[in-house]
Design an enzyme around this catalytic site. Sequence first.
Site, PDB file in Angstrom:
ATOM      1  CG  LEU A 180      -6.194  -0.086   6.310  1.00 55.24           C
ATOM      2  CD1 LEU A 180      -5.177   0.143   7.406  1.00 55.24           C
ATOM      3  CD2 LEU A 180      -7.611   0.100   6.837  1.00 55.24           C
TER       4      LEU A 180
ATOM      5  CE  LYS B 140      11.122  12.912 -14.144  1.00 55.28           C
ATOM      6  NZ  LYS B 140      11.476  13.409 -15.489  1.00 55.28           N
TER       7      LYS B 140
ATOM      8  CG  ASN C  21      -2.195   0.766   1.023  1.00 53.53           C
ATOM      9  OD1 ASN C  21      -2.345   1.491   0.027  1.00 53.53           O
ATOM     10  ND2 ASN C  21      -3.115   0.633   1.956  1.00 53.53           N
ATOM     11  CG  PHE C  22       0.280   3.873   2.302  1.00 52.98           C
ATOM     12  CD1 PHE C  22      -0.831   4.700   2.242  1.00 52.98           C
ATOM     13  CD2 PHE C  22       0.322   2.901   3.302  1.00 52.98           C
ATOM     14  CE1 PHE C  22      -1.872   4.567   3.158  1.00 52.98           C
ATOM     15  CE2 PHE C  22      -0.706   2.763   4.226  1.00 52.98           C
ATOM     16  CZ  PHE C  22      -1.807   3.598   4.157  1.00 52.98           C
ATOM     17  CG  LEU C  23       3.297   2.823  -5.890  1.00 54.86           C
ATOM     18  CD1 LEU C  23       4.811   2.857  -5.771  1.00 54.86           C
ATOM     19  CD2 LEU C  23       2.876   1.815  -6.954  1.00 54.86           C
ATOM     20  CB  CYS C  24       3.115   7.921  -2.972  1.00 52.72           C
ATOM     21  SG  CYS C  24       2.756   9.654  -3.322  1.00 52.72           S
TER      22      CYS C  24
ATOM     23  CB  THR D 152      -6.916  -2.725  -3.392  1.00 50.31           C
ATOM     24  OG1 THR D 152      -6.467  -1.818  -2.382  1.00 50.31           O
ATOM     25  CG2 THR D 152      -7.463  -3.982  -2.748  1.00 50.31           C
TER      26      THR D 152
HETATM   27  S1  NHW Z   1      -3.024   2.021  -5.245  1.00 52.12           S
HETATM   28  C1  NHW Z   1      -2.446   3.678  -5.131  1.00 52.12           C
HETATM   29  C2  NHW Z   1      -1.238   3.929  -5.942  1.00 52.12           C
HETATM   30  N1  NHW Z   1      -0.783   5.313  -5.752  1.00 52.12           N
HETATM   31  C3  NHW Z   1      -1.311   6.372  -6.381  1.00 52.12           C
HETATM   32  O1  NHW Z   1      -2.188   6.266  -7.219  1.00 52.12           O
HETATM   33  C4  NHW Z   1      -0.763   7.721  -5.958  1.00 52.12           C
HETATM   34  C5  NHW Z   1      -0.691   8.724  -7.074  1.00 52.12           C
HETATM   35  N2  NHW Z   1       0.093   8.203  -8.159  1.00 52.12           N
HETATM   36  C6  NHW Z   1       1.443   7.998  -8.099  1.00 52.12           C
HETATM   37  O2  NHW Z   1       2.102   8.258  -7.112  1.00 52.12           O
HETATM   38  C7  NHW Z   1      -2.567   1.320  -3.629  1.00 52.12           C
HETATM   39  C8  NHW Z   1       2.090   7.411  -9.357  1.00 52.12           C
HETATM   40  O3  NHW Z   1       1.243   7.638 -10.460  1.00 52.12           O
HETATM   41  C9  NHW Z   1       2.382   5.891  -9.221  1.00 52.12           C
HETATM   42  C10 NHW Z   1       2.903   5.379 -10.569  1.00 52.12           C
HETATM   43  C11 NHW Z   1       3.436   5.666  -8.170  1.00 52.12           C
HETATM   44  C12 NHW Z   1       1.103   5.094  -8.881  1.00 52.12           C
HETATM   45  N3  NHW Z   1      -0.044  -0.078  -8.855  1.00 52.12           N
HETATM   46  O4  NHW Z   1       6.842   5.168 -12.570  1.00 52.12           O
HETATM   47  P1  NHW Z   1       5.897   5.043 -13.720  1.00 52.12           P
HETATM   48  C13 NHW Z   1      -1.159   0.840  -3.674  1.00 52.12           C
HETATM   49  O5  NHW Z   1      -0.268   1.517  -3.181  1.00 52.12           O
HETATM   50  C14 NHW Z   1       2.254   0.990 -13.318  1.00 52.12           C
HETATM   51  C15 NHW Z   1       0.834  -0.802  -9.574  1.00 52.12           C
HETATM   52  O6  NHW Z   1       6.369   5.595 -15.010  1.00 52.12           O
HETATM   53  P2  NHW Z   1       4.131   6.851 -12.347  1.00 52.12           P
HETATM   54  C16 NHW Z   1      -0.887  -0.502  -4.314  1.00 52.12           C
HETATM   55  C17 NHW Z   1       1.824   1.341 -14.737  1.00 52.12           C
HETATM   56  O7  NHW Z   1       0.798   0.475 -15.169  1.00 52.12           O
HETATM   57  N4  NHW Z   1       1.372  -0.388 -10.741  1.00 52.12           N
HETATM   58  O8  NHW Z   1       4.469   5.665 -13.386  1.00 52.12           O
HETATM   59  C18 NHW Z   1       0.448  -0.571  -4.984  1.00 52.12           C
HETATM   60  C19 NHW Z   1       3.128   1.180 -15.491  1.00 52.12           C
HETATM   61  O9  NHW Z   1       3.411  -0.188 -15.689  1.00 52.12           O
HETATM   62  P3  NHW Z   1       3.138  -0.831 -17.175  1.00 52.12           P
HETATM   63  C20 NHW Z   1       0.993   0.817 -11.190  1.00 52.12           C
HETATM   64  O10 NHW Z   1       2.775   7.356 -12.689  1.00 52.12           O
HETATM   65  C21 NHW Z   1       0.688  -1.931  -5.564  1.00 52.12           C
HETATM   66  C22 NHW Z   1       4.163   1.691 -14.468  1.00 52.12           C
HETATM   67  O11 NHW Z   1       3.512   1.642 -13.171  1.00 52.12           O
HETATM   68  C23 NHW Z   1       0.082   1.616 -10.496  1.00 52.12           C
HETATM   69  O12 NHW Z   1       5.235   7.828 -12.261  1.00 52.12           O
HETATM   70  C24 NHW Z   1       2.036  -2.065  -6.218  1.00 52.12           C
HETATM   71  C25 NHW Z   1       4.546   3.115 -14.785  1.00 52.12           C
HETATM   72  O13 NHW Z   1       5.508   3.511 -13.880  1.00 52.12           O
HETATM   73  C26 NHW Z   1      -0.442   1.118  -9.296  1.00 52.12           C
HETATM   74  N5  NHW Z   1      -1.321   1.809  -8.555  1.00 52.12           N
HETATM   75  O14 NHW Z   1       4.044   6.097 -10.924  1.00 52.12           O
HETATM   76  C27 NHW Z   1       2.304  -3.434  -6.721  1.00 52.12           C
HETATM   77  N6  NHW Z   1      -0.099   2.753 -11.188  1.00 52.12           N
HETATM   78  O15 NHW Z   1       3.347  -2.292 -17.017  1.00 52.12           O
HETATM   79  C28 NHW Z   1       2.795  -4.356  -5.628  1.00 52.12           C
HETATM   80  C29 NHW Z   1       0.667   2.663 -12.279  1.00 52.12           C
HETATM   81  O16 NHW Z   1       1.702  -0.475 -17.504  1.00 52.12           O
HETATM   82  C30 NHW Z   1       3.185  -5.741  -6.198  1.00 52.12           C
HETATM   83  N7  NHW Z   1       1.324   1.494 -12.302  1.00 52.12           N
HETATM   84  O17 NHW Z   1       4.112  -0.190 -18.115  1.00 52.12           O
HETATM   85  C31 NHW Z   1       3.630  -6.695  -5.086  1.00 52.12           C
HETATM   86  C32 NHW Z   1       5.052  -6.406  -4.611  1.00 52.12           C
HETATM   87  C33 NHW Z   1       5.465  -7.255  -3.389  1.00 52.12           C
HETATM   88  C34 NHW Z   1       5.661  -8.713  -3.797  1.00 52.12           C
HETATM   89  C35 NHW Z   1       6.168  -9.592  -2.609  1.00 52.12           C
HETATM   90  C36 NHW Z   1       6.218 -11.153  -2.920  1.00 52.12           C
END
Ligand code: NHW
Length: 398
Positions: free
Chosen positions: A398, A157, A146-149, A182
Amino acid sequence: DGSDGRRPKANYAFWGTQPVAQFNEQPGSTVTDGPIDKPKTVADVCKEPYGLPQNFEWVTCNIDSDAELKEIYELLSAHYVEDDDNMFRFAYSKEFLRWALQPPGYQQAWHCGVRVAASGKLVAFISGIPATVRVNACALKTVEINFLCVHKKLRHKRLAPVLIKEITRRVNLHDIWQAVYTAGVLLPKPVAECQYWHRSLNPKKLIAVGFSRLAPRMTMARTLKLYKLPEAPQTPGLRQMEDRDVPQVTALLASYLRHYLIAPELSEEEVRHWLAFQADVIYSYVVESPETGRVTDLLSFYTLPSSVIGNDQYDLLKAAYMFYTVPGATPLPQLMNDALILAHSTGHDVFNALDIFENEKILKELKFGIGDGKLRYYLFNWRVARDIPASKVGLVML
Ligand code: NHW
């Protein structure tokens, strides 16, 4: 990013390389639930952190430090999830973050940040917490991510994939190979798709901030009357949950969650953590039978405010989100109505719930309206034979 959020993108450059279910998999080719990757051991896991672009460095955040917690809080306050129209942004409080990030068995290494080397400024974050989650018949040792940001100035990038790979590495070092998360966005490939519903508690403010609109042919006076709630809960024996309730609540929850295909398995210690009443973070109540003194029902919701972007009357919307609620002796509609009453009397403006558990059947009668946001549930390195319907989801993140 090319996805309309309803249909998959043509290509997922990152997710196409990860051990997750893919959209193009043949339906029916999946026979049984199980891991996607070939088995690995801790010895196979790289001991060095992933490389970051020049000028950035990894940091393990110490949530116990008020100063470091404040840095995470400030990053998320300004850069975390917004709605599609960029009117609201989640504003998790510091106390909430501490609760969310420090359950029993939490690992500090899984509170993973990125700093600008020169200035020390925190510009990205991702977290994991340990959880046992049962999916169909398998109890999986997982992390909930959670809290990926990523800071708005550093978007697009490809920093997010690096954060995801680094948290994977840090989790794998603890011999854990599955994760649950989620997201609102559509990624390969949801195990379940759920719908948000909203119940107005303070309609006047919700209309003023643009969260809702006055319905056609409705006046403000009629709207206020429609959503008006009693001052106090209606169920006899309903009271705040206390520490002494933990054993009974643990058993009550376990027997209820057995009915769901994806659900946490919670120890007493975890129930104590997740359900200890904490105003402005987590509100938990039980119904104690006046006859037997036994706990028969559980009701809980958490507080997650949103910043109101660019409104000069209000800067915060106080939302309550349904957490774990177990109808035992009390019918679910009555229990949920008490949740609405309690959320209203504790100053919340809106009550949000997903169509998970048995909610679908009761949301309309309780005057919830359907939202425009979906929430997708994902599993990392775990395949399921069949998608799980929302009504069989028993896990709240959450
Ligand atoms: S969902 C909330 C996520 N956070 C936000 O939406 C906050 C606002 N946005 C941001 O900070 C709850 C950025 O837009 C983020 C993406 C950081 C989202 N999950 O760096 P790039 C969670 O925290 C893919 C997963 O250029 P960006 C759950 C996207 O499809 N992937 O993008 C987190 C693309 O991949 P593709 C996501 O906008 C779960 C790539 O990121 C995503 O600067 C994580 C682009 O990267 C998301 N919500 O940064 C996974 N949003 O394949 C955990 C975009 O399409 C997995 N992307 O090219 C499990 C790990 C542990 C395993 C242990 C065995």
